[in-house]
Motif scaffolding. Structure first.
Motif, PDB file in Angstrom:
ATOM      1  N   GLU A 157       1.347  -8.382  -2.046  1.00 28.28           N
ATOM      2  CA  GLU A 157       1.946  -9.623  -1.539  1.00 28.28           C
ATOM      3  C   GLU A 157       0.919 -10.715  -1.275  1.00 28.28           C
ATOM      4  O   GLU A 157       1.289 -11.878  -1.075  1.00 28.28           O
ATOM      5  CB  GLU A 157       2.726  -9.335  -0.258  1.00 28.28           C
ATOM      6  N   THR A 158      -0.357 -10.367  -1.270  1.00 27.49           N
ATOM      7  CA  THR A 158      -1.379 -11.386  -0.984  1.00 27.49           C
ATOM      8  C   THR A 158      -1.450 -12.451  -2.070  1.00 27.49           C
ATOM      9  O   THR A 158      -2.039 -13.516  -1.861  1.00 27.49           O
ATOM     10  CB  THR A 158      -2.763 -10.726  -0.833  1.00 27.49           C
ATOM     11  N   ALA A 159      -0.841 -12.150  -3.225  1.00 25.72           N
ATOM     12  CA  ALA A 159      -0.846 -13.126  -4.326  1.00 25.72           C
ATOM     13  C   ALA A 159       0.196 -14.222  -4.124  1.00 25.72           C
ATOM     14  O   ALA A 159       0.220 -15.181  -4.895  1.00 25.72           O
ATOM     15  CB  ALA A 159      -0.597 -12.407  -5.655  1.00 25.72           C
ATOM     16  N   PHE A 160       1.020 -14.100  -3.091  1.00 23.64           N
ATOM     17  CA  PHE A 160       2.112 -15.058  -2.890  1.00 23.64           C
ATOM     18  C   PHE A 160       1.983 -15.725  -1.530  1.00 23.64           C
ATOM     19  O   PHE A 160       1.378 -15.180  -0.594  1.00 23.64           O
ATOM     20  CB  PHE A 160       3.455 -14.337  -3.000  1.00 23.64           C
ATOM     21  N   ASP A 161       2.601 -16.908  -1.421  1.00 25.14           N
ATOM     22  CA  ASP A 161       2.514 -17.631  -0.156  1.00 25.14           C
ATOM     23  C   ASP A 161       3.438 -17.015   0.887  1.00 25.14           C
ATOM     24  O   ASP A 161       4.249 -16.127   0.593  1.00 25.14           O
ATOM     25  CB  ASP A 161       2.815 -19.120  -0.359  1.00 25.14           C
ATOM     26  N   ALA A 162       3.351 -17.505   2.099  1.00 25.63           N
ATOM     27  CA  ALA A 162       4.075 -16.922   3.223  1.00 25.63           C
ATOM     28  C   ALA A 162       5.586 -16.987   3.040  1.00 25.63           C
ATOM     29  O   ALA A 162       6.303 -16.050   3.423  1.00 25.63           O
ATOM     30  CB  ALA A 162       3.669 -17.615   4.525  1.00 25.63           C
TER      31      ALA A 162
END
Length: 268
Positions: A157-162
């Motif tokens: 999920e770190t590849a996507f924004d909040a």
């Protein structure tokens, strides 16, 4: 349980399933022995050979889908926006089909007492075969969705924004809630044959708490017994209907969350 035990009599299972995947319906290739596989569904004994009634035919692609990230030494999955969009879309599509399959299985199971009373001979033949097939298919479909949800949970999920991470979490929570409800419907539908002293798996007559044919342990029927000891079918059927209504409501929430997530993923 060894691979050999899990496969049981593969040829008989393939023939019963017309040499086609019971999930995606793709036909097997006679020239490729790995084109089709057998997998167990539902609760199966931990030792010994898995009975034919709990084995289902799948193609190589669906078999690969069932191999969840937890089977890998590196469970985390890197995904682009497009990859995640595709995974969410396909998960939503497959789960939508499962809802219909579960409702059909529940309808079949709840009609069993009436069919038994009308024609016991047919009950042991065509009705039993229809029940076993519907149960296998719906359990396989649920397992496929579970595997897809595990893939979603393993996405990096770190590849996507909040905002995307929040929407993905909300979508996954609704999908998991729906899965839990659908399994409850199946569990309650399986209680019907148990209440008729039939195995909920192979449908053979039950003489004790464990089926002598397929080895499955009979589900508890204590919560559904009347004071006279008989099964309160009407109360059980009402509970099944309540769960299906809950599934319908959850589906609406899931659709809204899937749409919101898809919109975010499609944005540049």
């Amino acid at each position: 349980m060894t691979s050999r035990d899990r496969q049981g009599d593969r040829r008989a299972v393939f023939e019963r399933d017309d040499h086609a995947c019971r999930h995606c319906e793709s036909a097997g290739d006679a020239a490729d022995p790995t084109a089709l596989r057998t997998v167990p569904v539902g609760g199966v004994p931990l030792e010994g050979t898995v009975h034919e009634s709990a084995l289902v035919t799948v193609c190589a692609d669906c078999f690969a889908t069932l191999r969840t990230p937890s089977d890998s030494a590196e469970p985390e999955i890197s995904a682009s926006r497009r990859d995640l969009f595709t995974l969410v879309r396909e998960t939503t599509r497959v789960q939508g089909g499962v809802i219909s399959d579960v409702a059909s299985f529940a309808s079949l199971a709840t009609s069993v007492p009436t069919m038994l009373a009308d024609d016991e001979a047919s009950f042991d033949g065509e009705t039993a075969a229809d029940y076993r097939r519907a149960r296998r298919d719906v359990l396989l479909a649920i397992d496929i969705v579970d595997a897809r949800l595990e893939r979603l949970a393993a996405v990096d999920e770190t590849a996507f924004d909040a905002d995307v991470r929040s929407s993905l979490e909300a979508f996954s929570a609704s999908a998991a809630d729906l899965q839990s409800t659908l399994r409850t419907v199946v569990d309650r539908a399986e209680t019907v044959p148990a209440g008729l002293e039939r195995c909920h798996g192979c449908f053979d007559a039950l003489e004790s708490g464990r089926c002598s044919t397929c080895g499955l342990e009979a589900p508890s029927t204590a919560d559904w017994r009347r004071d006279d000891g008989g099964l309160a079918f009407e109360r059980l059927f009402s509970a099944v209907n309540d769960e299906l209504q809950h599934a319908s409501a959850t589906t609406e929430t899931l659709t809204d969350r899937a749409t919101a997530l898809a919109t975010q993923l499609s944005e540049s």
